[in-house]
Scaffold this active site. Structure first.
Site, PDB file in Angstrom:
ATOM      1  N   ARG A 139      13.146   5.658 -33.467  1.00  0.00           N
ATOM      2  CA  ARG A 139      12.172   5.408 -34.533  1.00  0.00           C
ATOM      3  C   ARG A 139      11.978   6.582 -35.476  1.00  0.00           C
ATOM      4  NH1 ARG A 139      11.464   2.301 -30.608  1.00  0.00           N
ATOM      5  NH2 ARG A 139      11.975   4.191 -29.487  1.00  0.00           N
ATOM      6  N   THR A 140      11.791   7.763 -34.924  1.00  0.00           N
ATOM      7  CA  THR A 140      11.403   8.881 -35.797  1.00  0.00           C
ATOM      8  C   THR A 140      12.530   9.200 -36.770  1.00  0.00           C
ATOM      9  OG1 THR A 140      10.090   9.698 -33.962  1.00  0.00           O
ATOM     10  CG2 THR A 140      10.424  11.210 -35.800  1.00  0.00           C
ATOM     11  N   LYS A 157      28.499  25.845 -29.578  1.00  0.00           N
ATOM     12  CA  LYS A 157      29.303  27.071 -29.451  1.00  0.00           C
ATOM     13  C   LYS A 157      28.413  28.285 -29.209  1.00  0.00           C
ATOM     14  CE  LYS A 157      31.980  25.415 -33.329  1.00  0.00           C
ATOM     15  NZ  LYS A 157      32.300  25.820 -34.701  1.00  0.00           N
ATOM     16  N   ARG A 200      13.587  17.698 -34.540  1.00  0.00           N
ATOM     17  CA  ARG A 200      13.124  17.422 -33.165  1.00  0.00           C
ATOM     18  C   ARG A 200      13.920  18.295 -32.226  1.00  0.00           C
ATOM     19  NH1 ARG A 200      12.362  11.598 -30.418  1.00  0.00           N
ATOM     20  NH2 ARG A 200      10.509  11.754 -31.737  1.00  0.00           N
ATOM     21  N   HIS A 241       3.623  16.016 -31.835  1.00  0.00           N
ATOM     22  CA  HIS A 241       4.423  15.055 -32.603  1.00  0.00           C
ATOM     23  C   HIS A 241       3.556  14.617 -33.789  1.00  0.00           C
ATOM     24  CE1 HIS A 241       7.305  12.103 -33.671  1.00  0.00           C
ATOM     25  NE2 HIS A 241       7.479  11.493 -32.512  1.00  0.00           N
TER      26      HIS A 241
HETATM   27  N1   CP Z   1       7.839   7.358 -31.202  1.00  0.00           N
HETATM   28  C1   CP Z   1       8.974   8.097 -31.132  1.00  0.00           C
HETATM   29  O1   CP Z   1       8.946   9.342 -31.258  1.00  0.00           O
HETATM   30  O2   CP Z   1      10.091   7.359 -30.909  1.00  0.00           O
HETATM   31  P1   CP Z   1      11.565   7.927 -30.891  1.00  0.00           P
HETATM   32  O3   CP Z   1      11.674   8.861 -29.702  1.00  0.00           O
HETATM   33  O4   CP Z   1      12.483   6.751 -30.792  1.00  0.00           O
HETATM   34  O5   CP Z   1      11.763   8.718 -32.163  1.00  0.00           O
END
Ligand code: CP
Length: 302
Positions: free
Chosen positions: A51-52, A80, A101, A129
């Protein structure tokens, strides 16, 4: 918000949260705007995501921008031995903004200290998050009509779940009462409870979901984060501690919504999906408009 990093949800003020939600509503109304034309955004995903990453990329494409990046750091020079410091230094030469991320807590902060362009934290380990929180707040505002004086139930992995940490910090600006339900091993860390104490906000901790659910405005379910456990036996013991079923929602408030950042594993039974209380798929859709709002605000385009 122009040129600000979004590393922690507390990097934005209450007024800035509300401005993002206002912008998101504008984008939901009119999602086809060419305001990112000529801009390059980098999405660096050192940890899996559906999603993100895809909602960020959908938001960028929808606004006419270009995306560069990766979803598998194994195919980059990190494999590497290149450090995060050097990777960020390089990528900030190639993009106007970096969405990142990473599995390590504090990695987004480190990136923000070496980058010459703004960093947006798309999840750093069990820490924060913040863009998920803004889409959660948008979903709460849309379904409840406002953000003030709500009762939010947080259920599942409250220790490692970064989404509940960010959401608690943001919603503590809106006189929220929190209810925490988790196995003993996965309780909300003290640092967040101390924050609520300092703000004079009420919170309750429990184990059994039952009639108390009738009090809830929002039930925020979370997945037990298998990837954060060092002991697989401990994960096995707690992984099915909470499974929400449709029958458990009888008698809950009409406007009450079940949210989940997704992915779910077992914690929401599929029979909830057709309930009028289920909102998690719409919640994920809201992520596109909220991420449009975040990017355009940080780039000073709105
Ligand atoms: N909600 C969320 O962070 O989903 P993903 O891990 O799929 O990005």
């Amino acid at each position: 918000m122009k040129n600000k990093n979004l590393v922690s949800i507390t990097d934005f003020t209450k007024e800035e949260y509300l401005r993002i939600l206002e912008l998101a509503a504008e984008f939901e109304e009119n999602p086809r705007q060419d305001i990112l034309n000529g801009h390059v955004i980098s999405t660096l995903f050192f940890e899996p995501s559906t999603r993100t990453r895809l909602s960020f990329e959908s938001a960028i494409n929808g606004l006419g921008g270009r995306v560069i990046g990766f979803s598998d750091s194994g195919a980059t020079s990190a494999s590497k031995g290149e450090t995060l410091h050097d990777t960020i230094k390089m990528v900030s030469n190639y993009a106007d903004l970096i969405v990142m991320r990473h599995p390590l807590e504090g990695s987004a902060k480190l990136a923000s200290e070496v980058s010459s362009v703004p960093i947006v934290n798309a999840g750093d380990g069990a820490n924060q998050h913040p863009t998920q929180t803004l889409l959660d707040m948008y979903s709460i505002q849309k379904t409840q009509g406002n953000l003030e004086n709500l009762k939010i139930f947080m259920v599942g992995d409250l220790k490692y779940g970064r989404t509940v940490h960010s959401l608690l910090m943001a919603m503590s600006e809106f006189n929220t009462t929190f209810y925490f339900f988790s196995p003993n091993e996965l309780k909300m860390p003290d640092t967040y409870k101390i924050h609520l104490d300092n703000k004079g906000l009420d919170y309750f901790e429990g184990k059994e979901l039952g009639e108390i659910l009738t009090e809830a405005d929002i039930i925020y379910m979370t997945r037990v984060q298998q990837e954060r456990f060092t002991d697989p036996i401990e994960y096995e013991r707690v992984k099915n501690a909470y499974v929400l079923r449709r029958s458990m929602l009888e008698g809950t408030r009409e406007r009450m919504k079940v949210l989940h950042p997704l992915p779910r594993v077992n914690e929401i039974h599929p029979d909830v999906d057709e309930s009028p209380h289920a909102y998690y798929f719409e919640q994920a859709r809201n992520g596109v408009f909220v991420r449009m709002a975040i990017i355009s605000a940080i780039l000073g385009l709105k």
